[in-house]
Design an enzyme around this catalytic site. Structure first.
Site, mmCIF file in Angstrom:
data_model
loop_
_atom_site.group_PDB
_atom_site.id
_atom_site.type_symbol
_atom_site.label_atom_id
_atom_site.label_comp_id
_atom_site.label_asym_id
_atom_site.label_seq_id
_atom_site.Cartn_x
_atom_site.Cartn_y
_atom_site.Cartn_z
ATOM 1 N N ARG A 199 -6.974 1.020 -6.833
ATOM 2 C CA ARG A 199 -8.397 1.517 -5.968
ATOM 3 C C ARG A 199 -8.287 3.074 -6.094
ATOM 4 O O ARG A 199 -7.288 3.684 -5.888
ATOM 5 C CB ARG A 199 -8.273 1.060 -4.704
ATOM 6 N N ARG A 245 -5.801 7.197 -2.348
ATOM 7 C CA ARG A 245 -5.050 7.185 -1.035
ATOM 8 C C ARG A 245 -3.887 6.874 -0.758
ATOM 9 O O ARG A 245 -3.155 6.015 -1.907
ATOM 10 C CB ARG A 245 -6.139 6.383 0.127
ATOM 11 N N LYS A 251 -8.063 -14.673 -2.738
ATOM 12 C CA LYS A 251 -8.075 -15.682 -1.648
ATOM 13 C C LYS A 251 -9.565 -15.862 -1.033
ATOM 14 O O LYS A 251 -10.094 -17.018 -0.771
ATOM 15 C CB LYS A 251 -7.342 -15.654 -0.410
ATOM 16 N N ARG A 303 0.296 -17.921 9.220
ATOM 17 C CA ARG A 303 0.882 -16.629 8.388
ATOM 18 C C ARG A 303 2.346 -16.738 8.593
ATOM 19 O O ARG A 303 2.837 -16.193 7.829
ATOM 20 C CB ARG A 303 0.537 -15.453 9.031
ATOM 21 N N ARG A 342 4.915 -2.706 1.319
ATOM 22 C CA ARG A 342 4.056 -3.558 2.178
ATOM 23 C C ARG A 342 3.994 -5.095 1.892
ATOM 24 O O ARG A 342 4.081 -5.983 2.680
ATOM 25 C CB ARG A 342 2.558 -2.889 2.364
#
Ligand SMILES: [Zn+2]
Length: 249
Positions: A153, A186, A39, A114, A197
């Site tokens: 990541r 992580r 986005k 949102r 999530r």
């Protein structure tokens, strides 16, 4: 009270405030997409292409707080208390931002609405100005593709140098190019964490998408395509609107 801040009118309708008879074209775009859908990149491309500002919610609050506007300080009081900024306060911060000269021809909203409640609040606010969301552009990426993008990541153990398996891989797998230390992931970047999530974020997004499908503003572009093709798709989707952004001819 509200009308004072916004120099907006419907496309093609004469703006008769203070005797000015210009026709004012306004294009209000809501950019929709899950985290990892690209986005931010596409918002910047649209901004450059259309010449209207990209208004990301986080920047919106930061600017209002920096400028110490009354509603900015009100928003800050909630943030300082660790609370969500109420929708009506967010709308007033947004109103203040949309009233600035650079947004006279429209804006690209990113990060708001949102939720469906926020989408309805935005509709009500805009209707008060004789406006509506002209286009809700969805950058559509399937959930498992998002998990793959977001879970790529890795950081090095020694200094936290960032890598991404697809977009920015190290020269030797698992080893930092800079200091040779091992790459670790992580907890937040692990697929299972990301999947959990995303589930709640996608539920909210789906509801907002359905809202704009209902208003007729929804345009969907396949976000799995290369960045330039997604950009072209978004601009093409706007071509179907009856409001033409300035400078696009
Ligand atoms: Zn390193």
């Amino acid at each position: 009270m509200l009308g004072r801040a916004l120099a907006w009118t419907r496309p093609g309708r004469r703006d008769q405030r203070d005797g000015d008879e210009r026709d004012v074209l306004v294009t209000l775009i809501v950019l929709l997409g899950a985290p990892g859908a690209g986005k931010g990149t596409q918002a910047a491309a649209l901004r450059d292409r259309l010449g209207i500002p990209h208004i990301a919610t986080g920047d919106l609050f930061r600017a209002a707080i920096r400028d110490a506007t009354p509603v900015g300080l009100e928003a800050k009081s909630y943030m300082d208390a660790g609370q969500l900024v109420p929708d009506d306060v967010t709308i007033r911060v947004l109103e203040e931002r949309l009233g600035r000269p650079d947004a006279a021809a429209g804006a690209i909203l990113d990060g708001f609405p949102r939720t469906v409640v926020q989408a309805r609040a935005l509709d009500t606010f805009l209707a008060g100005h004789g406006r509506r969301v002209d286009a809700a552009l969805l950058i559509d990426v399937p959930a498992e593709d998002l998990v793959e993008r977001l879970s790529g990541r890795w950081i090095c153990r020694a200094a936290g140098h960032p890598y991404h398996v697809a977009m920015n891989p190290p020269q030797v797998a698992g080893i930092c190019d800079i200091d040779g230390s091992a790459l670790v992931q992580r907890d937040d970047d692990r697929p299972e964490t990301i999947r959990a999530r995303l589930a709640s974020q996608l539920a909210d997004l789906d509801a907002v998408v359905e809202h704009y499908r209902g208003t007729g503003a929804l345009r969907t572009v396949d976000g799995r395509r290369p960045i330039a093709e997604v950009s072209a798709g978004l601009v093409g989707a706007l071509g179907a609107l009856d409001t033409a952004p300035p400078g696009r001819a």
